[in-house]
Write a protein that holds these residues in place. Structure first.
Motif, mmCIF file in Angstrom:
data_model
loop_
_atom_site.group_PDB
_atom_site.id
_atom_site.type_symbol
_atom_site.label_atom_id
_atom_site.label_comp_id
_atom_site.label_asym_id
_atom_site.label_seq_id
_atom_site.Cartn_x
_atom_site.Cartn_y
_atom_site.Cartn_z
ATOM 1 N N UNK A 233 -1.133 -10.016 1.141
ATOM 2 C CA UNK A 233 -0.710 -10.905 2.139
ATOM 3 C C UNK A 233 -1.145 -9.996 3.397
ATOM 4 N N UNK A 234 -0.620 -10.785 4.628
ATOM 5 C CA UNK A 234 -1.185 -10.222 5.839
ATOM 6 C C UNK A 234 -0.543 -8.856 6.221
ATOM 7 N N UNK A 235 0.747 -8.622 5.937
ATOM 8 C CA UNK A 235 1.336 -7.540 5.984
ATOM 9 C C UNK A 235 0.342 -6.415 5.296
ATOM 10 N N UNK A 236 0.058 -6.479 4.053
ATOM 11 C CA UNK A 236 -0.440 -5.331 3.453
ATOM 12 C C UNK A 236 -1.856 -5.243 4.002
ATOM 13 N N UNK A 237 -2.557 -6.185 4.314
ATOM 14 C CA UNK A 237 -3.963 -6.281 5.047
ATOM 15 C C UNK A 237 -3.930 -5.403 6.255
ATOM 16 N N UNK A 238 -2.669 -5.645 6.918
ATOM 17 C CA UNK A 238 -2.589 -4.996 8.374
ATOM 18 C C UNK A 238 -2.097 -3.281 8.050
ATOM 19 N N UNK A 239 -1.395 -3.143 6.828
ATOM 20 C CA UNK A 239 -1.274 -1.666 6.617
ATOM 21 C C UNK A 239 -2.392 -1.117 6.161
ATOM 22 N N UNK A 240 -3.260 -1.542 5.222
ATOM 23 C CA UNK A 240 -4.655 -1.312 5.371
ATOM 24 C C UNK A 240 -5.296 -0.913 6.389
ATOM 25 N N UNK A 241 -5.511 -1.912 7.205
ATOM 26 C CA UNK A 241 -6.429 -1.593 8.606
ATOM 27 C C UNK A 241 -5.806 -0.415 9.052
ATOM 28 N N UNK B 87 -15.784 1.940 -1.812
ATOM 29 C CA UNK B 87 -15.348 1.413 -2.949
ATOM 30 C C UNK B 87 -13.951 1.341 -2.894
ATOM 31 N N UNK B 88 -13.137 2.383 -2.229
ATOM 32 C CA UNK B 88 -11.693 2.379 -2.059
ATOM 33 C C UNK B 88 -11.131 1.292 -1.377
ATOM 34 N N UNK B 89 -11.889 1.169 -0.337
ATOM 35 C CA UNK B 89 -11.551 0.188 0.908
ATOM 36 C C UNK B 89 -11.687 -1.293 0.321
ATOM 37 N N UNK B 90 -12.823 -1.636 -0.273
ATOM 38 C CA UNK B 90 -12.868 -2.940 -0.954
ATOM 39 C C UNK B 90 -12.001 -3.320 -2.068
ATOM 40 N N UNK B 91 -11.472 -2.192 -2.708
ATOM 41 C CA UNK B 91 -10.524 -2.472 -3.892
ATOM 42 C C UNK B 91 -9.118 -2.918 -3.346
ATOM 43 N N UNK B 92 -8.786 -1.948 -2.283
ATOM 44 C CA UNK B 92 -7.289 -1.889 -1.763
ATOM 45 C C UNK B 92 -7.387 -3.185 -0.932
ATOM 46 N N UNK B 93 -8.430 -3.731 -0.253
ATOM 47 C CA UNK B 93 -8.506 -4.929 0.378
ATOM 48 C C UNK B 93 -8.167 -6.195 -0.528
ATOM 49 N N UNK B 94 -8.897 -6.094 -1.743
ATOM 50 C CA UNK B 94 -8.407 -6.968 -2.962
ATOM 51 C C UNK B 94 -7.054 -7.132 -3.316
ATOM 52 N N UNK B 95 -6.554 -5.761 -3.334
ATOM 53 C CA UNK B 95 -5.025 -5.577 -4.004
ATOM 54 C C UNK B 95 -4.070 -6.254 -2.593
ATOM 55 N N UNK B 96 -4.447 -6.382 -1.456
ATOM 56 C CA UNK B 96 -3.662 -6.702 -0.231
ATOM 57 C C UNK B 96 -3.381 -7.992 -0.315
#
Length: 218
Positions: free
Chosen positions: A141-149, A130-139
């Protein structure tokens, strides 16, 4: 940078507490009692890889699942917040056990405990998904998505090394130290859960109020 740094900190703290490698250590040692170091290393490697792959699948497929099942992001935030809060509350009570195992169950899982229950749901449970899906939604831009991964990869790599050193760490921390760490992580997790819940409820309330105002005007 002002947005990425707090987001990175949120990713790291939330995933570390949800993965909870320190809380998993005693259970892992119980399940692998009597096994050699080589066998334990194989189980840890397979478990962390399984958990990482599963959570990455949900991270990228989360939006597709929302559309397919007609689930709103805000509704998922509320549900995710409740799940994460419950996990955090259990950890705050120092009674968090991802899965209670009896002696006969340990023997049943002995051949493939790296997948179940160690990989799923211990290292990759509903809270982490659940945390992964929510944070991906909050990311946004590409930089934030990269930070999440990158954060997810780092946490599971850290989990691998923590479980590798589990025998020594359990002896160093002791029961009291382990309980203190668990309570601290539980408190952090509850705060994150409240933020997640509020961020889901707020847009829904705003929409209800706006709809009511428009109805009254008409």
């Amino acid at each position: 940078m002002d947005t990425i740094l707090p987001f990175a900190l949120l990713c790291l703290t939330s995933f570390f507490t949800l993965t909870n490698p320190l809380g998993t250590m005693p259970v892992f040692l119980t399940m692998t009692q009597g096994m050699s170091e080589k066998e334990r290393r194989f189980i840890i490697t397979r478990a962390t890889l399984t958990a990482f792959i599963i959570i990455m699948v949900f991270t990228f497929a989360g939006q597709f699942l929302f559309k397919f099942f007609g689930i709103s992001t805000n509704g998922f935030r509320i549900a995710g917040g409740v799940i994460i809060f419950k996990i955090g509350f259990d950890m705050l009570q120092a009674r968090y056990t991802p899965m209670k195992l009896k002696d006969e169950e340990i023997k049943t899982y002995a051949d493939d405990i790296s997948i179940t229950p160690l990989g799923i749901p211990m290292l990759c449970g509903p809270g982490a998904i659940a945390n992964a899906i929510v944070l991906m939604q909050d990311a946004t831009n590409i930089q934030m998505k990269g930070v999440l991964i990158g954060s997810i990869a780092f946490i599971y790599l850290l989990t691998y090394f923590i479980l590798r050193a589990s025998t020594r760490l359990v002896n160093i921390l002791g029961e009291t130290g382990n309980n203190v760490m668990m309570r601290l992580m539980g408190l952090i997790l509850m705060v994150i859960a409240v933020e997640c819940f509020v961020s889901g409820v707020k847009p829904i309330l705003v929409e209800i109020i706006q709809t009511s105002v428009v109805g009254l005007v008409k």
